[in-house]
Design a protein around this motif. Structure first.
Motif, mmCIF file in Angstrom:
data_model
loop_
_atom_site.group_PDB
_atom_site.id
_atom_site.type_symbol
_atom_site.label_atom_id
_atom_site.label_comp_id
_atom_site.label_asym_id
_atom_site.label_seq_id
_atom_site.Cartn_x
_atom_site.Cartn_y
_atom_site.Cartn_z
ATOM 1 N N ILE A 87 0.837 -1.194 0.000
ATOM 2 C CA ILE A 87 0.000 0.000 0.000
ATOM 3 C C ILE A 87 0.879 1.255 0.000
ATOM 4 C CG2 ILE A 87 -1.696 1.321 1.310
ATOM 5 C CD1 ILE A 87 -2.850 -1.174 0.029
ATOM 6 N N GLY A 88 1.923 1.256 0.840
ATOM 7 C CA GLY A 88 2.849 2.379 0.852
ATOM 8 C C GLY A 88 3.554 2.536 -0.474
ATOM 9 N N GLN A 89 3.975 1.423 -1.053
ATOM 10 C CA GLN A 89 4.631 1.461 -2.361
ATOM 11 C C GLN A 89 3.690 2.018 -3.422
ATOM 12 O OE1 GLN A 89 7.599 1.468 -4.605
ATOM 13 N NE2 GLN A 89 8.063 -0.110 -3.091
ATOM 14 N N LEU A 90 2.424 1.673 -3.330
ATOM 15 C CA LEU A 90 1.447 2.134 -4.312
ATOM 16 C C LEU A 90 1.368 3.658 -4.347
ATOM 17 C CD1 LEU A 90 -1.007 1.596 -6.241
ATOM 18 C CD2 LEU A 90 -2.435 1.805 -4.203
ATOM 19 N N LEU A 91 1.344 4.283 -3.182
ATOM 20 C CA LEU A 91 1.245 5.745 -3.135
ATOM 21 C C LEU A 91 2.414 6.402 -3.865
ATOM 22 C CD1 LEU A 91 0.079 6.253 0.563
ATOM 23 C CD2 LEU A 91 -1.316 6.361 -1.514
ATOM 24 N N VAL A 92 3.602 5.831 -3.685
ATOM 25 C CA VAL A 92 4.774 6.372 -4.377
ATOM 26 C C VAL A 92 4.651 6.153 -5.882
ATOM 27 C CG1 VAL A 92 7.278 6.198 -4.630
ATOM 28 C CG2 VAL A 92 6.245 6.026 -2.360
ATOM 29 N N ILE A 93 4.224 4.974 -6.278
ATOM 30 C CA ILE A 93 4.076 4.663 -7.705
ATOM 31 C C ILE A 93 3.035 5.555 -8.358
ATOM 32 C CG2 ILE A 93 3.244 2.875 -9.297
ATOM 33 C CD1 ILE A 93 4.667 0.804 -7.602
ATOM 34 N N SER A 244 5.142 13.641 1.151
ATOM 35 C CA SER A 244 4.156 12.949 1.994
ATOM 36 C C SER A 244 4.039 11.467 1.645
ATOM 37 C CB SER A 244 2.787 13.622 1.863
ATOM 38 O OG SER A 244 2.820 14.951 2.331
ATOM 39 N N VAL A 245 4.035 11.154 0.344
ATOM 40 C CA VAL A 245 3.874 9.743 -0.019
ATOM 41 C C VAL A 245 5.101 8.920 0.396
ATOM 42 C CG1 VAL A 245 2.280 10.215 -1.905
ATOM 43 C CG2 VAL A 245 4.721 10.102 -2.389
ATOM 44 N N TYR A 246 6.281 9.530 0.363
ATOM 45 C CA TYR A 246 7.473 8.805 0.823
ATOM 46 C C TYR A 246 7.448 8.625 2.342
ATOM 47 C CZ TYR A 246 9.690 8.855 -3.749
ATOM 48 O OH TYR A 246 9.982 8.627 -5.074
ATOM 49 N N VAL A 247 6.929 9.619 3.048
ATOM 50 C CA VAL A 247 6.792 9.486 4.502
ATOM 51 C C VAL A 247 5.817 8.359 4.837
ATOM 52 C CG1 VAL A 247 5.938 10.597 6.605
ATOM 53 C CG2 VAL A 247 7.383 11.881 5.012
ATOM 54 N N ILE A 248 4.697 8.317 4.130
ATOM 55 C CA ILE A 248 3.707 7.261 4.377
ATOM 56 C C ILE A 248 4.280 5.894 4.033
ATOM 57 C CG2 ILE A 248 1.460 6.361 3.685
ATOM 58 C CD1 ILE A 248 0.606 9.276 3.183
ATOM 59 N N ALA A 249 5.027 5.817 2.924
ATOM 60 C CA ALA A 249 5.653 4.549 2.544
ATOM 61 C C ALA A 249 6.644 4.090 3.600
ATOM 62 C CB ALA A 249 6.347 4.688 1.185
ATOM 63 N N GLY A 250 7.454 5.017 4.119
ATOM 64 C CA GLY A 250 8.395 4.679 5.176
ATOM 65 C C GLY A 250 7.686 4.248 6.445
#
Length: 349
Positions: A87-93, A244-250
């Motif tokens: 899910i975190g990866q998806l936000l970045v993609i 933000s998306v990288y923070v969420i992915a982390g």
């Protein structure tokens, strides 16, 4: 504005009039971009769901052990950790980026949490610090990508090495053992017979689906992935969304690391190796496009479930593990080829 509904807020914020060098300029981002319509998302979800149901039915017929309660519980625990980081990866993609550091952040957060607990720190503060580490590393990656304009592939590849090196140094490459039973129950416990991990996975997927489909931030994510420059001209805070998306992915990688540590009952410094590839595969199989702006949380969750079912079924049927890797790799190639065909067809319209 505060009285507007979620949907109305999305519609309103997608059109802005801006001035560039003193010249009036109107930038428009459709509230339902062609590259990320709910209809196209639903179609992609349907595709992976059909494949999942076929595989599920085939394994039910081929193995008497597949539908047993014990096997399904193990399957749920295995899939949930992959699904959360997917899910975190998806936000970045969706923003047109990629995160290769998720597996290393997972290993670092899990090992640090385990070490803190063994050293006498209470469980809750230890978990909070583990989550903070994941979010902080994601923040650093997002800052490097936006401030220094490094390609996400390079920035996250560097973070992959940094995070893995840190965890090996602080643990001296040794497994951290001696975790209390209460912490282990976090991942191994159940609620009315349903594994805790599955419940957490469902909550994360549902929250991500709501954010992406029903909030302004979700529209911003798709807009950045569709055309970052047009989004910027339309008033979208592109840098803030990207960070933000990288923070969420982390953060979600740290959640996965803590849950994996709880499930294993130990902090393993090499934990998470290769997980980033599994997460990317889950997103792609679930319908996400590596060019950005296409994909959904439900699709990524289904992709993770499909990979988990294939691995689980292969083990039950004593299929060679290397053959399973070939099958999953072929499935990824088919998914990417299908995405490219869709892109070409859409470009001709």
């Amino acid at each position: 504005m505060p009285k507007l509904l979620w949907r109305e807020a999305i519609e309103t914020t997608t059109i802005r009039t801006v001035r560039d060098s003193g010249t009036p300029f109107t930038a428009r981002i459709s509230p339902k971009p062609r590259v990320a319509t709910l209809g196209s998302i639903a179609g992609r979800e349907s595709g992976v769901l059909v494949v999942l149901l076929v595989v599920f039915g085939a394994l039910t017929l081929l193995s008497d052990d597949f539908l047993t309660a014990n096997n399904l519980a193990n399957l749920a625990r295995q899939v949930s950790i992959y699904g959360i980081i997917a899910i975190g990866q998806l936000l970045v993609i969706l923003t047109g980026g990629i995160d290769l550091s998720t597996g290393s952040i997972l290993g670092l957060s899990g090992a640090v949490t385990a070490q803190l607990i063994v050293d006498g720190v209470p469980v809750v503060p230890a978990i909070a610090l583990g989550l903070l580490i994941g979010a902080a590393l994601g923040l650093f990656t997002g800052f490097v990508v936006t401030r220094f304009k490094l390609p996400p592939f390079i920035a996250t590849l560097g973070m992959l090495g940094i995070a893995r090196g840190i965890v090996l140094v602080i643990t001296n490459a040794n497994t951290v053992q001696g975790l209390p039973d209460g912490f282990q129950q976090l991942a191994n416990g159940t609620v009315f017979g349903v594994p805790n991990l599955l419940i957490l996975f469902a909550l994360v997927a549902a929250a991500a689906a709501f954010v992406l489909r029903r909030t302004v931030f979700g529209r911003y994510v798709y807009a950045v992935g569709s055309n970052a420059e047009a989004a910027r001209l339309a008033g979208v805070p592109v840098k803030l969304v990207t960070v933000s998306v990288y923070v969420i992915a982390g953060l979600l990688s740290a959640v996965g690391g803590i849950l994996l540590t709880s499930r294993l009952g130990a902090g393993v410094p090499t934990a998470g190796t290769g997980f980033e590839l599994q997460a990317i595969a889950a997103c792609v199989i679930g319908g996400a496009s590596l060019s950005g702006a296409r994909g959904s949380a439900i699709g990524a969750a289904c992709g993770a479930l499909l990979i988990g079912v294939l691995n689980n079924g292969g083990n039950l049927l004593a299929v060679n593990a290397f053959s399973l890797q070939i099958a999953i790799g072929a499935l990824i190639l088919v998914a990417v080829a299908f995405d490219q065909l869709n892109n070409r067809a859409a470009a001709k319209e």
